[in-house]
Design a protein around this motif. Structure first.
Motif, mmCIF file in Angstrom:
data_model
loop_
_atom_site.group_PDB
_atom_site.id
_atom_site.type_symbol
_atom_site.label_atom_id
_atom_site.label_comp_id
_atom_site.label_asym_id
_atom_site.label_seq_id
_atom_site.Cartn_x
_atom_site.Cartn_y
_atom_site.Cartn_z
ATOM 1 N N GLU A 448 0.825 -1.203 0.000
ATOM 2 C CA GLU A 448 0.000 0.000 0.000
ATOM 3 C C GLU A 448 0.862 1.257 0.000
ATOM 4 N N LEU A 449 1.927 1.230 0.784
ATOM 5 C CA LEU A 449 2.827 2.381 0.811
ATOM 6 C C LEU A 449 3.506 2.560 -0.546
ATOM 7 N N GLN A 450 3.923 1.459 -1.165
ATOM 8 C CA GLN A 450 4.563 1.526 -2.470
ATOM 9 C C GLN A 450 3.617 2.129 -3.507
ATOM 10 N N LYS A 451 2.369 1.695 -3.494
ATOM 11 C CA LYS A 451 1.378 2.226 -4.433
ATOM 12 C C LYS A 451 1.184 3.726 -4.224
ATOM 13 N N ALA A 452 1.122 4.157 -2.965
ATOM 14 C CA ALA A 452 0.929 5.571 -2.664
ATOM 15 C C ALA A 452 2.112 6.403 -3.153
ATOM 16 N N VAL A 453 3.327 5.894 -2.948
ATOM 17 C CA VAL A 453 4.518 6.605 -3.423
ATOM 18 C C VAL A 453 4.514 6.689 -4.950
ATOM 19 N N GLU A 454 4.140 5.608 -5.606
ATOM 20 C CA GLU A 454 4.094 5.612 -7.070
ATOM 21 C C GLU A 454 3.082 6.628 -7.585
ATOM 22 N N ASN A 455 1.913 6.665 -6.980
ATOM 23 C CA ASN A 455 0.881 7.610 -7.425
ATOM 24 C C ASN A 455 1.327 9.054 -7.228
ATOM 25 N N ALA A 456 1.966 9.308 -6.083
ATOM 26 C CA ALA A 456 2.399 10.673 -5.792
ATOM 27 C C ALA A 456 3.574 11.085 -6.673
ATOM 28 N N SER A 457 4.506 10.168 -6.881
ATOM 29 C CA SER A 457 5.704 10.518 -7.657
ATOM 30 C C SER A 457 5.379 10.788 -9.118
ATOM 31 N N ALA A 458 4.215 10.339 -9.573
ATOM 32 C CA ALA A 458 3.808 10.641 -10.950
ATOM 33 C C ALA A 458 3.680 12.149 -11.169
ATOM 34 N N LEU A 459 3.403 12.899 -10.097
ATOM 35 C CA LEU A 459 3.285 14.356 -10.214
ATOM 36 C C LEU A 459 4.631 15.025 -10.473
ATOM 37 N N LEU A 460 5.714 14.295 -10.226
ATOM 38 C CA LEU A 460 7.048 14.874 -10.363
ATOM 39 C C LEU A 460 7.592 14.793 -11.787
ATOM 40 N N ARG A 461 6.945 13.990 -12.633
ATOM 41 C CA ARG A 461 7.502 13.722 -13.959
ATOM 42 C C ARG A 461 7.632 14.979 -14.800
ATOM 43 N N GLU A 462 6.622 15.853 -14.740
ATOM 44 C CA GLU A 462 6.696 17.058 -15.576
ATOM 45 C C GLU A 462 7.827 17.970 -15.138
ATOM 46 N N PHE A 463 8.381 17.719 -13.942
ATOM 47 C CA PHE A 463 9.525 18.506 -13.469
ATOM 48 C C PHE A 463 10.836 17.730 -13.647
ATOM 49 N N HIS A 464 10.734 16.616 -14.429
ATOM 50 C CA HIS A 464 11.906 15.772 -14.689
ATOM 51 C C HIS A 464 12.589 15.376 -13.387
ATOM 52 N N THR A 465 11.738 14.993 -12.434
ATOM 53 C CA THR A 465 12.200 14.606 -11.099
ATOM 54 C C THR A 465 11.656 13.221 -10.765
#
Length: 595
Positions: A448-465
């Motif tokens: 569950e924690l892994q899924k949450a991190v994956e969902n949140a980190s998707a917001l970082l892609r447009e910042f090439h992060t």
């Protein structure tokens, strides 16, 4: 004839019978277990579930163990969904399913639904009735005062088939067993039932705290279900003592208390008491909260809270607020089944062991050895260890068969055998299997924690992060406690990296990704605070690995821990924090289950 009692002598006949019952059950644990299994298999022989395994009416353990598989909640979901959707045929149990008890454990992000039958309430009440006779052996005189317990009902819902689904304690508080209970001088609460049964958490807490203050000299014990709940009550007092003192001084009830039943009940309790209001003001206005419990409730003999398992993290705070009062853990129970009680309730939290009562269900145990796990196959049921055959010092996973229709169900609790009372084993609760983070009733596992991190980190892609590595920490230094997620980021263009607002949104997305129990704790119960992301310097997780290797970890087998609690590691991480960000709004939650 009364059983020979190895417990001390009680003060009255009612308590004597209760202690005799404990002795009888524990001295004949094997026979009681055999009888319980025979009763369960006999009454449920014609259920759809048991007919699949061709028991042929057999009620003995040999046929049962050789043919009935060990199962998880996911294995039973099709049957549970049918019952929830209105199928009233005897699927799991021959008796009608009266309601569902919602577990704090989750499946696919939603609370598990545990079927129960009406007679189970009697069985749970029986275990409750044993607690005070045992406690009286160690703390006599509890009939001379009251208990200040912070008790609450939680949200319930109705399944498509019309069955109520709610937590087990909400079911109990709303039952006639609780609402029409006979007067018992050993179990008198300061909290009126009207406050306990109020669904508005603020009005309920406010009224219970107000009554506790009004009756402060009568209070002999202070408690809540979990340690975290008692700490929330103290935090509530810190926040609202001025209004509480005003109500006591004037004899008028806070206008925020709009529940009519509470208003009517408090009209007969609340009278002007300027001296008490002045005392409360003096104790609270200085912001010195050490030993606040015995200062306000000077006759308190102990705290009645669960401080085992994940709740052990709250022991230092409880010691601070209580001045080191004993912390009693009285019973071991879950939504699936009530299991047993602590026969030495005043022992230190680290030494708490629960004696399994063999009449509550049929219990089996899977040896728990991470190095050599037991292979569980549905086509070839394994031979599990019986209740009376567990070995001291070994750890086991609990498996239960209940009158309500659960057969060889894996509860998910890991227990360590510490000894025996007569022939019934005593267990230390070690942990919930696979649980990574827990503040209150919430239980978050690694996936569950892994899924949450994956969902949140998707917001970082447009910042090439991207998130290079992460770990987590259950921070209980705040009240309520909250999840802390440590992120090490790879920012390809530092001039255009994610802003603070973006990282706050990452916090919010992580919370939206959590299971329904976490979201309920955040939204309805206010028992978990906003999730926090702490961004750490590049290279922090390399340092974490170096630290682990310096303490003996193998460089070939090392992987970053997904949760940390060891103080030096938390301090290492905190010393390298670049920025901290909190969820700006609570996640979405309603009592209805997500489809």
């Amino acid at each position: 004839m009364a059983a020979d009692r190895s417990l001390p002598s009680p003060p009255n006949e009612k308590f004597a019978k209760a202690l005799d019952f404990i002795e009888e059950m524990t001295k004949n644990a094997d026979k009681v277990q055999e009888k319980v299994l025979a009763e369960i298999l006999g009454r449920n022989a014609d259920t759809e579930y048991l007919r699949r395994f061709n028991l042929g009416g057999a009620t003995g353990w040999e046929t049962f163990k050789s043919r009935v598989p060990v199962v998880t909640y996911e294995d039973l979901q099709p049957e549970i969904h049918r019952i929830a959707n209105g199928d009233r045929s005897p699927i799991l149990c021959s008796h009608p399913i009266s309601e569902f008890l919602t577990s704090s454990g989750t499946s696919a992000g939603e609370r598990k639904l545990m079927p129960t039958i009406s007679e189970e309430m009697d069985r749970r009440q029986l275990l409750y009735s044993l607690l005070m006779p045992v406690m009286n052996l160690y703390v006599p005189g509890l009939d001379k005062g009251k208990g200040l317990y912070f008790l609450f009902i939680k949200a319930e819902t109705t399944t498509p088939g019309g069955l109520v689904a709610r937590p087990v304690l909400t079911s109990y508080y709303k039952s006639t067993h609780f609402k029409t209970r006979p007067y018992d001088p050993y179990n008198v609460y300061t909290s009126p039932d009207e406050a306990i049964l109020c669904s508005d958490s603020f009005q309920s807490m406010y009224t219970q705290m107000l009554c506790g203050l009004l009756m402060r000299h009568q209070v002999l014990r202070v408690g809540a279900v979990f340690a975290s709940g008692l700490l929330r009550a103290i935090r509530f007092l810190q926040t609202h003592w001025r209004q509480l003192a005003h109500d006591i001084s004037t004899g008028s009830l806070n206008p925020r208390i709009t529940d009519q039943a509470i208003q009517e009940r408090m009209a007969g309790i609340l009278n002007p008491d300027p001296d008490l209001a002045e005392f409360i003001t003096k104790e609270c206005e200085g912001e010195n909260w050490e030993r606040i419990i015995p200062r306000i409730w000077p006759n308190t003999k102990y705290l009645d809270v669960i401080v085992t398992g994940a709740m052990a993290q709250y022991i230092p705070l409880l010691d601070f607020y209580s001045g080191g009062l004993p912390q009693a853990c009285t019973m071991y129970a879950s939504s699936e089944c009530y299991f047993g009680l602590n026969l030495k309730p005043m022992t230190k939290p680290a030494e708490v062991s629960y004696t399994i009562m063999p009449n509550m269900g049929y219990f089996e145990f899977i040896p728990h050895d991470p190095e050599n796990p037991v292979e569980l196959r549905r086509d070839s049921p394994p031979r599990l260890v019986d209740l009376a055959d567990v070995e001291v010092g070994k750890e086991y996973e609990l498996v239960v068969t209940t009158y309500s229709g659960l057969c060889r169900y894996r509860v998910g609790d890991i227990l360590r055998v510490t000894g025996f009372h007569n022939y019934a084993p005593q267990f230390k609760f070690v942990r919930r299997k696979n649980v990574l983070l827990s503040i209150d009733a919430d239980k978050t596992d690694e996936s569950e924690l892994q899924k949450a991190v994956e969902n949140a980190s998707a917001l970082l892609r447009e910042f090439h992060t991207s998130v290079v590595e992460y770990t987590s920490y259950a921070d209980t230094n705040t009240i309520p406690g909250h999840y802390v997620i440590y992120w090490e980021l790879l920012v390809k263009d530092p001039a255009n990296g994610p802003t603070g607002e973006v990282l706050e949104e990452c916090c919010r997305v992580m919370e939206e990704s959590m299971n329904s129990v976490y979201r309920q704790c955040r939204v309805a119960d206010n028992s978990v605070g906003p999730l926090e992301i702490r961004v750490v310097k590049n290279g922090t997780f390399e340092e974490l690995m170096d630290y682990a290797i310096s303490r003996g970890a193998s460089i070939n087998q090392y992987k970053a821990p997904r949760c940390v609690s060891y103080t030096p590691i938390v301090e290492l991480l905190d010393a390298r924090v670049l920025s901290a960000h909190f969820s700006p709004a609570p996640p979405h939650w309603t009592p209805e289950r997500r489809v």
